[in-house]
Scaffold this active site. Structure first.
Site, PDB file in Angstrom:
ATOM      1  N   GLU A   1      26.996  32.117  31.676  1.00  0.00           N
ATOM      2  CA  GLU A   1      27.414  33.492  31.936  1.00  0.00           C
ATOM      3  C   GLU A   1      27.577  34.148  30.563  1.00  0.00           C
ATOM      4  O   GLU A   1      28.675  34.225  30.019  1.00  0.00           O
ATOM      5  CB  GLU A   1      28.739  33.531  32.719  1.00  0.00           C
ATOM      6  CG  GLU A   1      29.082  34.935  33.192  1.00  0.00           C
ATOM      7  CD  GLU A   1      30.583  35.234  33.260  1.00  0.00           C
ATOM      8  OE1 GLU A   1      30.962  36.195  33.910  1.00  0.00           O
ATOM      9  OE2 GLU A   1      31.383  34.510  32.625  1.00  0.00           O
TER      10      GLU A   1
ATOM     11  N   ASP B   1      31.254  29.489  32.492  1.00  0.00           N
ATOM     12  CA  ASP B   1      32.043  30.722  32.502  1.00  0.00           C
ATOM     13  C   ASP B   1      32.204  31.283  31.081  1.00  0.00           C
ATOM     14  O   ASP B   1      32.398  30.517  30.131  1.00  0.00           O
ATOM     15  CB  ASP B   1      33.425  30.387  33.091  1.00  0.00           C
ATOM     16  CG  ASP B   1      34.235  31.624  33.412  1.00  0.00           C
ATOM     17  OD1 ASP B   1      33.754  32.455  34.189  1.00  0.00           O
ATOM     18  OD2 ASP B   1      35.361  31.738  32.883  1.00  0.00           O
TER      19      ASP B   1
HETATM   20  C1  NOJ Z   1      34.035  35.255  34.731  1.00  0.00           C
HETATM   21  C2  NOJ Z   1      34.336  34.951  36.165  1.00  0.00           C
HETATM   22  O1  NOJ Z   1      33.177  35.171  36.939  1.00  0.00           O
HETATM   23  C3  NOJ Z   1      35.490  35.828  36.555  1.00  0.00           C
HETATM   24  O2  NOJ Z   1      35.716  35.792  37.940  1.00  0.00           O
HETATM   25  C4  NOJ Z   1      36.711  35.402  35.774  1.00  0.00           C
HETATM   26  O3  NOJ Z   1      37.772  36.296  36.035  1.00  0.00           O
HETATM   27  C5  NOJ Z   1      36.434  35.408  34.270  1.00  0.00           C
HETATM   28  N1  NOJ Z   1      35.161  34.852  33.921  1.00  0.00           N
HETATM   29  C6  NOJ Z   1      37.492  34.628  33.527  1.00  0.00           C
HETATM   30  O4  NOJ Z   1      37.340  33.262  33.731  1.00  0.00           O
END
Ligand code: NOJ
Length: 526
Positions: free
Chosen positions: A256, A191
């Site tokens: 990500e 993440d």
């Molecule tokens: C990316 C995640 O996919 C999202 O759902 C989340 O709100 C943020 N990161 C914070 O962790």
């Protein structure tokens, strides 16, 4: 072929209206039948769910609404039987504010874990230490009365950022990785992988335009150039360290890396000793215009970072059919894009429901959950609409998702034809088209990750087409028939989103509106 399971909305086994690990276990066969190889499960860890589990209170356990560690082990074991690999979501940028680390850190300035988070004195005017903003609206700093300092959070105040300059944090995450690897996971979706390390001097970010009260949180965030809070040089070292751990388990690091700039993303992957792959999100940001689609797809290959993951939908964006106009046309557009995407050498993830052609649901305000909508006057960033439960069958109070009619988000106006059961029985359904597409890709080594590079073909204004070895992938993105010119009459349409292929015999074939095809070069065999 990857698949994102948004756990709370996938399948509910215990009838409490929330998807859970036993529900996933019981439905894994659907994913194997579809042709999936890798399943990424969104966070299922204990959490107060201020940001739907991306606020973790314990990295090495399962939240009771999703089950327990035994249930997780059963998912991994069943997945293995079915030939599926399981990836978990790792959330290293921030914890929950109720994580014991943060609770300890905030007790006093001399707490043993004070330095595990980012604490700072106020600016001279008593306000936040700098001008950084958080993603869900408002400043990235919250004042803590007890110890008289601000703490940093790039997301909600309930998601304090960890301090990755603190060696103990790095050590602790090594253990967390091993904990899940030892339980049999095949990798991690990381993440906000671009944000872990910040410029420790905490300079102001340059402001690009004035911020006005009517802006959505996303627009406010985009009003700054994020020079100092994301993509700092030191972050790669974290992944180099993790790589040495996961490599001994043959597991994958998928970041990500939400930077929207391939040159920057490349740094995380290209050296070969950091992340294996990183998401490119451009497909989720492009409008439905032939030039934009062509440009975006081409940039995926032109800027190949040596390992890119792509998706047309996710739990963070409106679903592709909705973004592309909604209704049957939006769904057909999404399928055409999926064909073009799957033929390229990327690791493609379906978001649950993509295989059914689902669009978003309108979630009424009184049932809304997502902080991106709930906490703001401007609700346009709300992600609830793409997060509603999967309709499995027409029967039952919650279309087979749950035995309870009270589900955490509503099923909304789904129809019997949207369900897995009805679509599985209908060879002409979206589900069968997607399944055949996945099979078509699997059977053509030219379309695999290590197949030949894509050569983009000159085509009519309406058609996007490329060739990889003995395979051509093409889509008519317009609402009228268009001619596709093949290099010779020896090409046969082996897969079509309309169901029927065409034998070889003509170098010009007509693609119907929004039809996408995979063509093979027929070679004579005797
Ligand atoms: C990316 C995640 O996919 C999202 O759902 C989340 O709100 C943020 N990161 C914070 O962790």
């Amino acid at each position: 072929m990857g698949y994102e399971v948004y756990i709370r909305s996938f399948a509910d086994a215990n009838g409490d209206g929330n998807g859970d690990l036993d529900g996933l276990h019981d439905r894994l066969e659907h994913l194997a039948w579809l042709g999936i190889d890798v399943v990424w499960i969104t966070p299922f860890y204990p959490s107060p769910r201020f940001d739907m589990g991306y606020d973790v209170a314990n990295y090495c356990d399962v939240d009771p609404i999703y089950g327990d560690l035994d249930a997780f082990d059963r998912v991994v074991a069943r997945a293995r039987e079915l030939g599926l690999r399981v990836m978990v979501d790792l959330v290293p940028n921030h914890t929950s504010h109720v994580h014991p680390w943060f609770e300890d850190s905030r007790t006093s300035r001399s707490s043993a874990r004070r330095n595990w988070y980012v604490w700072r004195d106020p600016a001279p005017d008593g306000g936040p230490p700098n001008n950084w903003v958080q993603h869900f609206g408002g400043p990235a700093w919250t004042w803590d009365e007890t110890t008289g300092q601000y703490y940093l959070h790039l997301f909600l105040p309930e998601q304090p950022d960890l301090n990755w300059d603190e060696p103990a944090v790095r050590d602790r995450f090594d253990e967390i990785l091993r904990f899940w690897l030892d339980r049999g996971v095949s990798g991690f979706r990381i993440d906000v992988a671009h944000s872990l390390v910040k410029d420790a001097r905490l300079p102001d970010n340059p402001q690009l335009r004035p911020v006005t009260p009517d802006m959505s949180p996303g627009e406010v965030h985009d009003s700054f150039e994020h020079l100092y809070d994301v993509d700092q040089p030191g972050v790669i070292e974290v992944y180099r360290r993790w790589r040495t751990i996961v490599d001994s388990y043959d597991a994958l690091l998928l970041g990500e890396v939400y930077l929207r700039d391939p040159a920057k993303v490349r740094r995380y992957v290209a050296s070969g000793d950091a992340l294996h792959t990183a998401f490119n999100f451009d497909l989720m940001h492009m409008p439905w215009e032939v030039d934009a689609v062509r440009r975006t797809l081409r940039s995926l290959t032109d800027n190949a970072v040596g390992g890119t993951a792509v998706a047309i939908s996710s739990h963070d964006r409106k679903r592709a059919p909705t973004r592309f106009g909604g209704g049957p046309e939006g769904t057909r557009r999404a399928l055409a894009l999926l064909v073009l995407t799957l033929g390229l050498p990327e690791l493609t993830f379906l978001y649950q429901g993509d295989e059914l052609g689902l669009g978003d649901i309108d979630v009424p305000d009184d049932l809304a959950d997502d902080p991106a909508g709930v906490r703001n006057e401007n609700k346009s960033d709300s992600r609830d609409g793409c997060r509603t439960p999967i309709p499995w069958s027409p029967e039952g109070p919650a279309m087979g998702f749950s035995t309870s009619e009270r589900t955490w988000l509503p099923l909304g106006e789904r129809k019997p034809d949207d369900t897995v059961a009805i679509q599985r029985d209908d060879p002409g359904s979206h589900l069968h088209r997607v399944r055949e597409l996945i099979a078509a890709r699997r059977h053509r080594t030219d379309l695999h990750l290590d197949g030949p590079a894509a050569q983009w073909m000159e085509a009519s204004d309406h058609i996007v087409a490329y060739r990889r070895g003995a395979t051509i992938v093409a889509a008519n993105l317009s609402d009228q028939p268009a001619e596709l010119h093949l290099p010779s009459p020896d090409w046969a349409v082996a897969y079509s989103t309309l169901g029927d292929g065409r034998p070889p015999g003509s170098a010009t074939i007509v693609l119907e509106d929004l039809e996408a095809v995979i063509c093979d070069l027929e070679t004579e065999t005797d």
